[in-house]
Structure formats: C-alpha cells, structure tokens
Scaffold this motif. Structure first.
Motif, PDB file in Angstrom:
ATOM      1  N   PHE A  12       0.847  -1.182   0.000  1.00 23.81           N
ATOM      2  CA  PHE A  12       0.000   0.000   0.000  1.00 23.81           C
ATOM      3  C   PHE A  12       0.885   1.236   0.000  1.00 23.81           C
ATOM      4  N   ARG A  13       0.660   2.141  -0.947  1.00 20.94           N
ATOM      5  CA  ARG A  13       1.596   3.235  -1.171  1.00 20.94           C
ATOM      6  C   ARG A  13       1.205   4.539  -0.487  1.00 20.94           C
ATOM      7  N   ILE A  14      -0.041   4.664  -0.077  1.00 23.88           N
ATOM      8  CA  ILE A  14      -0.499   5.926   0.483  1.00 23.88           C
ATOM      9  C   ILE A  14       0.069   6.104   1.892  1.00 23.88           C
ATOM     10  N   GLN A  15       0.606   7.282   2.167  1.00 28.53           N
ATOM     11  CA  GLN A  15       1.270   7.526   3.437  1.00 28.53           C
ATOM     12  C   GLN A  15       0.348   8.138   4.486  1.00 28.53           C
ATOM     13  N   THR A  16      -0.530   9.065   4.080  1.00 24.21           N
ATOM     14  CA  THR A  16      -1.409   9.728   5.030  1.00 24.21           C
ATOM     15  C   THR A  16      -2.842   9.682   4.509  1.00 24.21           C
ATOM     16  N   THR A  17      -3.749   9.210   5.347  1.00 24.78           N
ATOM     17  CA  THR A  17      -5.150   9.107   4.971  1.00 24.78           C
ATOM     18  C   THR A  17      -6.017   9.705   6.064  1.00 24.78           C
ATOM     19  N   VAL A  18      -7.249   9.998   5.707  1.00 24.43           N
ATOM     20  CA  VAL A  18      -8.255  10.405   6.680  1.00 24.43           C
ATOM     21  C   VAL A  18      -9.306   9.307   6.716  1.00 24.43           C
ATOM     22  N   VAL A  19      -9.671   8.863   7.923  1.00 25.90           N
ATOM     23  CA  VAL A  19     -10.730   7.871   8.097  1.00 25.90           C
ATOM     24  C   VAL A  19     -11.745   8.445   9.072  1.00 25.90           C
ATOM     25  N   THR A  20     -13.004   8.487   8.685  1.00 28.21           N
ATOM     26  CA  THR A  20     -14.025   8.945   9.615  1.00 28.21           C
ATOM     27  C   THR A  20     -14.438   7.782  10.517  1.00 28.21           C
ATOM     28  N   GLY A  21     -14.428   8.039  11.815  1.00 26.69           N
ATOM     29  CA  GLY A  21     -14.930   7.052  12.767  1.00 26.69           C
ATOM     30  C   GLY A  21     -14.030   5.866  13.028  1.00 26.69           C
ATOM     31  N   VAL A  22     -12.753   6.094  13.317  1.00 26.90           N
ATOM     32  CA  VAL A  22     -11.864   4.982  13.667  1.00 26.90           C
ATOM     33  C   VAL A  22     -12.300   4.337  14.978  1.00 26.90           C
ATOM     34  N   SER A  23     -12.960   5.109  15.840  1.00 26.80           N
ATOM     35  CA  SER A  23     -13.461   4.536  17.095  1.00 26.80           C
ATOM     36  C   SER A  23     -14.787   3.810  16.894  1.00 26.80           C
ATOM     37  N   GLY A  24     -15.281   3.785  15.650  1.00 21.45           N
ATOM     38  CA  GLY A  24     -16.536   3.119  15.357  1.00 21.45           C
ATOM     39  C   GLY A  24     -16.338   1.701  14.867  1.00 21.45           C
ATOM     40  N   TYR A  25     -17.067   1.342  13.836  1.00 24.38           N
ATOM     41  CA  TYR A  25     -17.142  -0.052  13.388  1.00 24.38           C
ATOM     42  C   TYR A  25     -16.327  -0.261  12.119  1.00 24.38           C
ATOM     43  N   GLY A  38       1.756   0.669   7.045  1.00 24.15           N
ATOM     44  CA  GLY A  38       2.763   1.628   7.500  1.00 24.15           C
ATOM     45  C   GLY A  38       2.340   3.071   7.374  1.00 24.15           C
ATOM     46  N   GLY A  39       1.057   3.323   7.064  1.00 23.47           N
ATOM     47  CA  GLY A  39       0.602   4.692   6.858  1.00 23.47           C
ATOM     48  C   GLY A  39       0.244   5.416   8.146  1.00 23.47           C
ATOM     49  N   ARG A  40      -0.083   6.673   7.979  1.00 24.03           N
ATOM     50  CA  ARG A  40      -0.516   7.559   9.065  1.00 24.03           C
ATOM     51  C   ARG A  40      -1.991   7.847   8.852  1.00 24.03           C
ATOM     52  N   VAL A  41      -2.783   7.798   9.926  1.00 22.29           N
ATOM     53  CA  VAL A  41      -4.223   7.945   9.820  1.00 22.29           C
ATOM     54  C   VAL A  41      -4.699   9.136  10.646  1.00 22.29           C
ATOM     55  N   ILE A  42      -5.451  10.012  10.000  1.00 19.14           N
ATOM     56  CA  ILE A  42      -6.145  11.093  10.696  1.00 19.14           C
ATOM     57  C   ILE A  42      -7.565  10.610  10.963  1.00 19.14           C
ATOM     58  N   ASN A  43      -7.926  10.502  12.227  1.00 19.92           N
ATOM     59  CA  ASN A  43      -9.229  10.001  12.641  1.00 19.92           C
ATOM     60  C   ASN A  43     -10.167  11.173  12.877  1.00 19.92           C
ATOM     61  N   LEU A  44     -11.156  11.351  11.989  1.00 21.34           N
ATOM     62  CA  LEU A  44     -12.182  12.366  12.186  1.00 21.34           C
ATOM     63  C   LEU A  44     -13.366  11.718  12.880  1.00 21.34           C
ATOM     64  N   THR A  45     -13.823  12.319  13.971  1.00 22.88           N
ATOM     65  CA  THR A  45     -14.858  11.677  14.772  1.00 22.88           C
ATOM     66  C   THR A  45     -15.685  12.711  15.529  1.00 22.88           C
ATOM     67  N   GLY A  46     -16.893  12.342  15.868  1.00 25.15           N
ATOM     68  CA  GLY A  46     -17.700  13.169  16.747  1.00 25.15           C
ATOM     69  C   GLY A  46     -17.460  12.864  18.210  1.00 25.15           C
TER      70      GLY A  46
END
Length: 322
Positions: A12-25, A38-46
């Motif tokens: 997987f080549r992408i280094q930084t991603t945004v995922v909504t709701g990592v604390s979810g399902y 090996g990527g970095r994840v920005i977790n957007l959440t309420g």
C-alpha cells in the motif's frame, strides 16, 4: 488494481489518509489495514474522547493515529484538518434521526466534508454507502445515501463508492442483536413472510475492498456483498442453531412486528429497528446484483464466533448519541 484481491499489506503506497470514525465499526477495520501498510491515519470523529479499540497488535501504531473532531460548521478548519492527506475514507452517516440529528443534516455535513477534501488537495475519496440507494426512493435512509453519492461523484475528485449489503462482525448491531433476542426471549417475531433476502458481508472484507480501492485512480462504484444469500427465515434459523437458542419463531404482520420492536426498544433504551430498515429489507435492497466481492462466509464465521454473539445488547444510542 484488483478490488477483490488480497490485502494491500506492505504494498500500500499511500502515506497519510483520513478515516471517519476509527473509534466506530467499519472505520476501525479500515484503519487497521491502513496501519498495516505503515501509513498515518487522521481520525475524524464526533467522539474524540473515546479510546481507539485497535487491538494489542496496533498498540505501537497509536502514534500514527491523530484524532480530530468533526468541524462541519467551520469549513476552513475542516479543510485544515485534512491537509497533507491523500485519500479520505468516509464512513460517516446516521442510522436514524434523533435529538436534532437528521438525514438532511448528515447529507449537508457529508457535502461539507467532501468539499473540504477538495479544498485540502486530497486526490481521492473512498465513500462507504449502502446497497441499492436511489434518488427516487420513498425511504429517507436510502434516498439520503443516494444524495451523498451524488455529492461524491460531482466533487471533481477521483472516487470509489463502495456499497455494502449488510455488514457482520463481532461489533455489529443487526446480527448480534438478533442473537441477543433469540437468547433472551421465548419468542422471536419475523415480520411478514420472512422470504425476503439479504446478503451479509464481513466487515474486514469491506475494509479490504476500501483500502484496495484507495490505491487506484479510476472512478468506481462497487457493491460489497458476501458469498452467501439468505432469506430472513433462513438467517434467523441459522443464528438460532449456531447460538443454541430455543426461542419459538413466529411470523407477524410487519406493522405489528415493528411495534413490538419499539416495545423491546423501550426495555433496552435503544432503537431496535426502523421503518426504513424493515422496508428496505423486505424490498430485497440488502442484496447485490453483482458477483460477490467478499470472501468470508457468514456460516463459517459463525462456527467460530457464535458463542460470543448476543451476550450483550449492542446499543446504537449508546454508540452515537450518549
């Protein structure tokens, strides 16, 4: 890129991603696979205060997850939160309207999120939708999903829209709560004939498809559907058998079954079933017309995990409104 292929893993080549709701399902499983690469994840959440249940294997990856609160009412801030990322994996939606949270608001929020992704310079959106959405639907849930898909397609960004049927896994609500009712009550009510169908897909199969699609450039609309299709009668009987339940299965008119679900909801302080969910199920909207893209069979998965299901009720209100 083969969306039905093996996990991306280290390729997987992408280094930084945004995922909504990592604390979810679903978002949690997507994040796990991204961290595997090996990527970095920005977790957007309420719910930024919630701990991330990524498992012991991901403890060391915690420093590669940055949690930020949804800033839907501040477009500039929202775009800034996405800056530096390449792909947005969006699982944000609401299952039902409550406490001022509406489908219209969810559509507006998602449109703002998509626009923020464009402003922030992301190259691609992977949007998790639902099977068989329609702008002409009389069901607000399915119509709202179609409106969000339109916003994604019209964003000008590269996109993939993933349409799951009904997702199962240890953290799911539908399968777990059916087993809960089968374990706790002497009767289980099936709305109508029970001969309508659904095609369960495993949550990690959905995550695999999403991550694989993130590494592509082409615009794709793809169903996420498992290899087995059941009538609702067959599903309930399978869950009864695997869980060892002795509940008697009865058939009731759909309206009465929905009313009884509200009575049960008052007992568990939750919304057990919505009208949109019931009508969508009875119209075969949780079945795909495409070849299966998920590999995991619910029947085989239950052999290993049925003993864990239904021990506790899974509350939608507890997850998202409290």
């Amino acid at each position: 890129m083969n969306p039905t292929g093996s996990p991306s893993g280290s390729s997987f080549r992408i280094q930084t991603t945004v995922v909504t709701g990592v604390s979810g399902y679903t978002g949690k499983y997507i994040a796990r696979r991204l961290l595997d690469g090996g990527g970095r994840v920005i977790n957007l959440t309420g719910h930024p205060q919630r701990p991330l249940d990524l498992g012991l294997a991901y403890a060391r990856a915690g420093s590669r997850v940055i949690t930020r609160r949804y800033g839907f009412d501040d477009p500039a801030s929202l775009a800034a939160d996405l800056a530096g990322a390449e792909v947005l994996f969006n699982t944000y939606w609401v299952r039902f309207e409550r406490d001022g949270v509406t489908f219209r608001q969810a559509i507006r929020n998602t449109s703002r999120l998509v626009e923020a992704a464009r402003r922030a310079g992301l190259r691609r959106i992977i949007h998790v939708s639902i099977s068989n959405p329609s702008l002409d639907s009389d069901l607000p849930y399915f119509r709202g999903k179609a409106e969000v898909e339109s916003a994604v397609r019209e964003s000008g960004l590269s996109y993939a829209i993933l349409r799951p049927t009904v997702i199962f896994g240890l953290e799911d609500i539908l399968i777990n709560n059916i087993v809960f009712l089968l374990r706790k009550f002497p009767l289980f009510a099936v709305p109508g004939s029970g001969e309508y169908r659904l095609q369960p897909v495993y949550v990690d199969d959905v995550a695999r498809l999403a991550v694989d699609l993130g590494d592509s450039q082409e615009n794709v609309i793809l169903d996420a559907a498992g290899p087995e299709t059941y009538t609702f009668n067959e599903l309930v009987k399978l869950l009864q058998e695997k869980s060892g339940s002795r509940a008697k299965i009865i058939h009731l008119p759909p309206g009465l079954a929905l009313y009884l679900s509200r009575l049960v909801g008052s007992m568990v302080n939750d919304v057990v079933l919505t009208g949109d969910e019931l009508h969508g199920l009875m119209r075969d909207l949780l079945v795909s017309g495409q070849p299966p893209t998920g590999h995991t069979r619910l029947s085989a998965w239950l052999d290993e995990h049925a003993s864990q299901l239904g021990r506790r009720y899974s509350s939608e209100l507890g997850r998202h409104f409290r």
